[in-house]
Design a protein around this motif. Structure first.
Motif, PDB file in Angstrom:
ATOM      1  N   GLY A 203       0.833  -1.196   0.000  1.00 49.05           N
ATOM      2  CA  GLY A 203       0.000   0.000   0.000  1.00 49.05           C
ATOM      3  C   GLY A 203       0.861   1.236   0.000  1.00 49.05           C
ATOM      4  O   GLY A 203       2.088   1.169  -0.161  1.00 49.05           O
TER       5      GLY A 203
ATOM      6  N   ASP B  66       2.051  -9.649   0.127  1.00 55.24           N
ATOM      7  CA  ASP B  66       0.610  -9.371   0.130  1.00 55.24           C
ATOM      8  C   ASP B  66      -0.082 -10.407  -0.749  1.00 55.24           C
ATOM      9  O   ASP B  66       0.109 -10.419  -1.973  1.00 55.24           O
ATOM     10  CB  ASP B  66       0.312  -7.965  -0.385  1.00 55.24           C
ATOM     11  CG  ASP B  66      -1.054  -7.477   0.081  1.00 55.24           C
ATOM     12  OD1 ASP B  66      -1.992  -8.297   0.112  1.00 55.24           O
ATOM     13  OD2 ASP B  66      -1.187  -6.281   0.423  1.00 55.24           O
TER      14      ASP B  66
ATOM     15  N   HIS C 278      -4.475  -5.721  -4.305  1.00 55.29           N
ATOM     16  CA  HIS C 278      -3.521  -4.785  -3.710  1.00 55.29           C
ATOM     17  C   HIS C 278      -2.174  -4.838  -4.427  1.00 55.29           C
ATOM     18  O   HIS C 278      -1.460  -3.838  -4.479  1.00 55.29           O
ATOM     19  CB  HIS C 278      -3.328  -5.090  -2.222  1.00 55.29           C
ATOM     20  CG  HIS C 278      -4.481  -4.679  -1.366  1.00 55.29           C
ATOM     21  ND1 HIS C 278      -4.519  -3.497  -0.663  1.00 55.29           N
ATOM     22  CD2 HIS C 278      -5.667  -5.303  -1.126  1.00 55.29           C
ATOM     23  CE1 HIS C 278      -5.667  -3.409  -0.010  1.00 55.29           C
ATOM     24  NE2 HIS C 278      -6.377  -4.493  -0.277  1.00 55.29           N
TER      25      HIS C 278
ATOM     26  N   THR D 286      -1.188  -4.184   7.208  1.00 56.97           N
ATOM     27  CA  THR D 286      -2.452  -4.323   6.466  1.00 56.97           C
ATOM     28  C   THR D 286      -3.685  -3.863   7.241  1.00 56.97           C
ATOM     29  O   THR D 286      -4.729  -3.615   6.637  1.00 56.97           O
ATOM     30  CB  THR D 286      -2.690  -5.780   6.044  1.00 56.97           C
ATOM     31  OG1 THR D 286      -3.015  -6.569   7.203  1.00 56.97           O
ATOM     32  CG2 THR D 286      -1.482  -6.350   5.332  1.00 56.97           C
TER      33      THR D 286
END
Length: 348
Positions: free
Chosen positions: A175, A196, A201, A236
């Motif tokens: 992110g 991830d 994402h 996360t």
């Protein structure tokens, strides 16, 4: 991106394999203030090209001039390494840009097959810590498994140095925050891995120099087996992902394990880890949550700076007071922040 020590060794080996004469310079000891700590490395080839540093620049200039004027043989007249000391007198300290009272002692060795740089680099790639013993009479080197860090030891016959694997940062979650942390970590010489398993994402997440994994966090941690030069940070906000990583990371040798989240979420996370996953209280004491140092951060970039500052401080052995933690800082300063944020601002 490689850490500076690895870059110096790899460049020196490349020059030597290309047939260039090379001198490897190690900061063996310092007294008083000095720009670079013991163990710092620098390499100079026969053309005067350099990588790494041993001071603020003036000592490097002096060494380059010596090599340019008389070649590597001027610095290392025989296969035996040379010991040089700079900054003994106030005049010399001033000339070479050393702080007041600063003295630095250097060991210079002509790089050859005896230097065993290829084996040293291979050990680093395999994440093995190595003790390197340089014979000051012959230039021969012995390598053995050693501690991951240590101050160089110099006597009349031998220089002993320690080299460990590159510091590694494992981030759970792709992110904005992880992107900023990756950029900072790469500039600091960390090896960086982002994990991830959520395809949506990962789809648009790209950053050169970063390994992107789609494994489940617990599978990744178990495969990599974090060592004492590894930091793990969960980003996360999803307990199903973050806690999978934390369970195993907290029982590893990682020097830092952290997770973002509010103080309330951090407290609930500790309860879940202890009661549902049997993580011991002693292991939980190593969990930094909320991760980071309190700097009043608001944006993802500022939060990344806060976390990386804490990671680097702990990596460097700095003892942090409880007042510097995010949770403590927020409890002390958040009421003031709220008051300031509701105060009308005069505009013209």
């Amino acid at each position: 991106m490689e850490d500076l020590d690895t870059l110096v060794l790899r460049t020196a080996l490349g020059w030597q394999m290309a047939g260039l004469p090379v001198v490897l310079v190690t900061v063996a000891r310092t007294w008083g203030s000095s720009p670079r700590p013991p163990g710092s490395l620098m390499a100079i080839n026969g053309r005067g090209e350099t990588v790494g540093s041993v001071s603020g620049g003036c000592i490097e200039d002096d060494l380059i001039q010596l090599i340019r004027e008389g070649g590597v043989q001027t610095v290392c007249a025989t296969e035996a390494p040379t010991v040089l000391r700079y900054g003994i007198s106030a005049d010399e300290a001033h000339r070479f840009g050393l702080p007041c009272g600063g003295t630095v002692e250097l060991v210079l060795e002509a790089v050859s097959s005896h230097s065993r740089l290829d084996e040293l680099l291979q050990a680093c790639q395999q994440r093995r810590s190595t003790e390197r013993r340089l014979d000051l009479r012959t230039g021969h080197v012995e390598l053995s498994e050693g501690k991951r860090d240590g101050v160089p030891e110099l006597d009349d016959t031998q220089l002993t140095t320690y080299l460990g694997p590159q510091t590694r940062l494992i981030l759970i979650g792709a992110g904005d925050l992880s992107c900023f942390m990756c950029q900072m970590a790469l500039s600091l010489g960390f090896e960086v891995i982002v994990c991830d398993p959520r395809e949506e994402h990962r789809a648009s997440w790209r950053l050169d120099g970063v390994v992107l994994s789609h494994e489940m966090p617990d599978d990744l941690i178990q495969r990599l087996r974090p060592d004492a030069r590894t930091a793990v940070v969960a980003l996360t906000h999803d307990p199903k992902l973050d806690e999978l990583a934390l369970i195993d990371a907290l029982q590893s040798d990682a020097f830092y394990v952290g997770a973002i989240g509010s103080r309330r979420n951090a407290a609930q996370r500790r309860v879940r880890l202890r009661e549902h996953f049997d993580v011991s209280e002693s292991a939980l004491q190593g969990l930094h949550g909320p991760a980071g140092l309190y700097i009043g951060s608001k944006t993802p970039a500022e939060i990344a700076l806060s976390i990386m500052a804490e990671v680097v401080a702990i990596k460097n052995g700095v003892r942090l007071s409880g007042s510097s933690a995010v949770a403590t800082g927020k409890s002390r300063f958040e009421p003031i922040d709220r008051q300031l944020s509701t105060t009308p601002t005069c505009t013209v």
